[in-house]
Motif scaffolding. Structure first.
Motif, mmCIF file in Angstrom:
data_model
loop_
_atom_site.group_PDB
_atom_site.id
_atom_site.type_symbol
_atom_site.label_atom_id
_atom_site.label_comp_id
_atom_site.label_asym_id
_atom_site.label_seq_id
_atom_site.Cartn_x
_atom_site.Cartn_y
_atom_site.Cartn_z
ATOM 1 N N ASP A 3 1.122 -1.098 -0.106
ATOM 2 C CA ASP A 3 -0.239 -0.006 -0.023
ATOM 3 C C ASP A 3 0.824 1.262 0.064
ATOM 4 O O ASP A 3 1.370 1.462 0.888
ATOM 5 C CB ASP A 3 -1.122 0.273 1.719
ATOM 6 C CG ASP A 3 -1.858 1.535 1.385
ATOM 7 O OD1 ASP A 3 -2.110 1.951 0.323
ATOM 8 O OD2 ASP A 3 -2.875 1.208 1.612
ATOM 9 N N ASP A 5 -0.221 4.476 0.235
ATOM 10 C CA ASP A 5 -0.026 5.532 1.338
ATOM 11 C C ASP A 5 0.166 4.747 2.626
ATOM 12 O O ASP A 5 -0.596 5.652 3.819
ATOM 13 C CB ASP A 5 -1.617 5.312 0.943
ATOM 14 C CG ASP A 5 -2.055 5.919 -0.117
ATOM 15 O OD1 ASP A 5 -1.355 7.070 -0.438
ATOM 16 O OD2 ASP A 5 -3.274 5.603 -0.789
ATOM 17 N N LYS A 7 2.548 3.945 5.789
ATOM 18 C CA LYS A 7 3.632 4.353 6.597
ATOM 19 C C LYS A 7 4.815 3.684 6.727
ATOM 20 O O LYS A 7 5.783 4.769 6.239
ATOM 21 C CB LYS A 7 3.139 4.453 8.519
ATOM 22 C CG LYS A 7 4.017 5.160 9.348
ATOM 23 C CD LYS A 7 4.038 6.368 9.453
ATOM 24 C CE LYS A 7 4.631 7.226 9.911
ATOM 25 N NZ LYS A 7 4.114 9.427 10.229
ATOM 26 N N ASP A 35 -0.011 3.748 9.013
ATOM 27 C CA ASP A 35 -0.026 4.691 10.239
ATOM 28 C C ASP A 35 -0.460 4.701 12.319
ATOM 29 O O ASP A 35 -1.530 4.026 11.698
ATOM 30 C CB ASP A 35 -0.475 5.850 10.145
ATOM 31 C CG ASP A 35 -0.156 7.632 10.743
ATOM 32 O OD1 ASP A 35 1.002 6.859 11.909
ATOM 33 O OD2 ASP A 35 -0.653 8.493 11.062
ATOM 34 N N ASP A 70 6.403 7.215 4.711
ATOM 35 C CA ASP A 70 5.822 8.000 4.185
ATOM 36 C C ASP A 70 5.941 8.535 2.882
ATOM 37 O O ASP A 70 5.990 9.853 2.387
ATOM 38 C CB ASP A 70 5.782 9.683 5.123
ATOM 39 C CG ASP A 70 5.721 9.307 6.825
ATOM 40 O OD1 ASP A 70 4.380 8.862 7.164
ATOM 41 O OD2 ASP A 70 5.698 10.517 7.415
ATOM 42 N N GLY A 71 6.597 7.240 1.831
ATOM 43 C CA GLY A 71 6.672 7.947 1.151
ATOM 44 C C GLY A 71 8.270 8.107 1.130
ATOM 45 O O GLY A 71 8.527 7.755 -0.751
#
Length: 250
Positions: A3, A5, A7, A35, A70-71
């Motif tokens: 995913d 999105d 964390k 998260d 966080d990407g």
């Protein structure tokens, strides 16, 4: 597919150690952590739990694949990931307060802000009365609470814990579980917790990542759908424990 999105995203991570003998420690491991989620990583000896922990922490580099927080790709240690280890890692010449302050001394904060944060952390882990003691004066459980306070002092997004309670007795471990879950609820941190203890994993985790050895691969991710606090004597708890043990045994 991880995913994007999440964390923390562990994306097709492999690790090979070269030397006299090449060792493939991890092979194509992928999972994600939401998260605020509490995820435990379990598996038998040789499955690469600690190697994976070190890659997520930025202490080790993956041979292939990547970890993102966080990407952002993890390329080394960072204050967005706080670390707690089994062997405490406290400075013996510093008091409890001095150990908790250490990470903040590297940050761009005023002395007043630093002192306030240290006192907040001492309150959080229940060690204000021991603030002026040195590590040699502390029990194992107290040392580990200092380690947690020090890791949280810099306000990381993710708390990484590598078998932090393995060297304390059963009663102290149970008390630390209660304390850690309270701290987790109060701080809303994302936690990744490596353990060899299946009962510990079922006690703590929202989900349990099960690795298999030689090389370390993802076996299964098991959601633990039990209300907290969790009673280890219930049949539901024992069913989760039995299922995870069977996955490790396979």
């Amino acid at each position: 597919m991880a995913d994007v999105d999440a964390k923390v995203v562990v994306d097709a991570v492999s690790k090979r150690f070269e030397g006299r003998q090449t060792v493939q420690a991890l092979d194509d491991v992928s999972f994600d952590v939401a998260d605020g989620e509490f995820v435990c990583i379990v598996g038998p000896s040789g499955c690469g739990k600690t190697t994976l922990f070190r890659i997520i922490a930025g202490l080790e580099t993956a041979t292939a694949g990547a970890v993102h927080v966080d990407g952002d790709r993890v390329t080394g240690p960072s204050t967005d990931r706080g670390m707690v280890f089994q062997e405490y890692g406290l400075f013996p010449w510093r008091t409890v307060r001095g150990n908790v302050r250490f990470g903040l001394e590297q940050e761009d904060v005023t002395a007043a802000e630093r002192d306030e944060r240290v006192e907040e952390m001492l309150d959080l882990v229940g060690l204000r009365d021991a603030a002026d003691q040195y590590p040699k004066e502390l029990s194992g459980g107290m040392k580990q609470r200092v380690g947690i306070a020090r890791a949280l002092a810099v306000d990381p997004d993710v708390l990484l814990m590598d078998e932090p309670f393995a060297s304390v007795d059963a009663q102290t471990r149970a008390n630390l579980h209660t304390e850690l879950l309270r701290i987790w609820r109060e701080t809303a941190k994302t936690v990744l917790f490596v353990t060899h203890d299946v009962e510990e994993a079922v006690t703590l985790a929202d989900r349990v990542v099960v690795l298999q050895p030689s090389p370390g691969r993802l076996k299964e991710v098991v959601p633990v759908d039990l209300d907290r606090p969790r009673d280890r004597t219930t049949s539901a708890f024992r069913e989760y424990e039995s299922r995870i043990r069977s996955l490790i045994g396979d």
